[in-house]
Design a protein around this motif. Sequence first.
Motif, short mmCIF file in Angstrom:
data_model
loop_
_atom_site.label_atom_id
_atom_site.label_comp_id
_atom_site.label_asym_id
_atom_site.label_seq_id
_atom_site.Cartn_x
_atom_site.Cartn_y
_atom_site.Cartn_z
N UNK A 33 -8.67 3.07 23.26
CA UNK A 33 -8.35 1.77 22.33
C UNK A 33 -6.89 1.82 22.65
N UNK A 34 -6.20 0.70 22.88
CA UNK A 34 -4.86 0.49 23.19
C UNK A 34 -4.21 0.17 21.98
N UNK A 35 -3.83 0.80 20.85
CA UNK A 35 -3.45 0.40 19.39
C UNK A 35 -2.21 -0.02 19.70
N UNK A 36 -1.24 0.24 20.33
CA UNK A 36 -0.04 -0.30 20.20
C UNK A 36 -0.10 -1.89 20.97
N UNK A 37 -0.98 -1.95 21.71
CA UNK A 37 -1.27 -3.39 22.39
C UNK A 37 -1.90 -4.15 21.42
N UNK A 38 -2.84 -3.52 20.46
CA UNK A 38 -3.66 -4.08 19.73
C UNK A 38 -2.57 -4.83 18.43
N UNK A 39 -1.46 -3.92 17.97
CA UNK A 39 -0.46 -4.30 17.10
C UNK A 39 0.08 -5.30 17.51
N UNK A 40 0.94 -5.25 18.96
CA UNK A 40 1.50 -6.48 19.42
C UNK A 40 0.76 -7.83 19.66
N UNK A 41 -0.34 -7.74 20.09
CA UNK A 41 -1.27 -8.86 20.18
C UNK A 41 -1.62 -9.26 18.86
N UNK A 42 -2.06 -8.63 18.01
CA UNK A 42 -2.63 -9.15 16.58
C UNK A 42 -1.39 -10.07 15.92
N UNK A 43 -0.14 -9.10 15.94
CA UNK A 43 0.83 -9.64 15.10
C UNK A 43 1.41 -10.90 15.93
N UNK A 44 1.35 -10.72 17.23
CA UNK A 44 2.15 -12.04 17.78
C UNK A 44 1.03 -13.20 17.79
N UNK A 45 -0.33 -12.95 17.60
CA UNK A 45 -0.96 -14.28 17.72
C UNK A 45 -0.97 -14.89 16.27
N UNK A 46 -1.07 -13.91 15.22
CA UNK A 46 -0.87 -14.54 14.03
C UNK A 46 0.54 -15.07 13.80
N UNK A 47 1.43 -14.60 14.19
CA UNK A 47 2.85 -15.31 14.13
C UNK A 47 2.84 -16.65 14.80
N UNK A 50 0.59 -18.86 12.57
CA UNK A 50 0.98 -19.22 11.09
C UNK A 50 2.46 -20.31 11.51
N UNK A 51 3.24 -20.16 12.54
CA UNK A 51 4.24 -21.02 12.97
C UNK A 51 3.65 -22.29 13.32
N UNK A 52 2.67 -22.48 13.92
CA UNK A 52 1.92 -23.62 14.33
C UNK A 52 1.36 -24.32 13.01
N UNK A 53 0.57 -23.60 12.17
CA UNK A 53 0.01 -23.98 11.00
C UNK A 53 1.07 -24.82 10.22
N UNK A 54 2.10 -24.01 10.14
CA UNK A 54 3.23 -24.47 9.20
C UNK A 54 4.16 -25.72 9.77
N UNK A 80 -2.41 -23.81 21.75
CA UNK A 80 -1.18 -23.16 21.89
C UNK A 80 -1.25 -21.74 21.92
N UNK A 81 -2.23 -21.13 20.96
CA UNK A 81 -2.33 -19.63 21.06
C UNK A 81 -2.71 -19.12 22.26
#
Length: 97
Positions: A33-47, A50-54, A80-81
């Motif tokens: 399980x690539x946890x570092x890629x998970x962190x980057x992907x999840x935080x990037x997608x949420x960013x 949220x920016x698009x939603x705002x 967009x995501x």
Amino acid sequence: MMTKQTAQNLNLVGDSVILMAASAVATKEPGVWHWLVFLGMSMGSILVWMLGGRILKHYDVWNGRGMGGDALLTGTLLAALLCVMATLRLFVPVYAR
């Protein structure tokens, strides 16, 4: 009874959880399980979400849209995501296969 703003906040939290779950599934390979890629992907997608939603006022209580408008806006945010994730795939090809 919860307020409209509370319902929208819970909707945003739910969307974020879905994005994190999708990122976890996308970064899991058999035996690793690539946890570092998970962190980057999840935080990037949420960013991006949220920016698009705002910008599009997706979670604004007084946006005046109905179900059809919300569905169209969700599709726009999803497109967009996906564009952002496809662009990131060019820079992280090892984990994108």
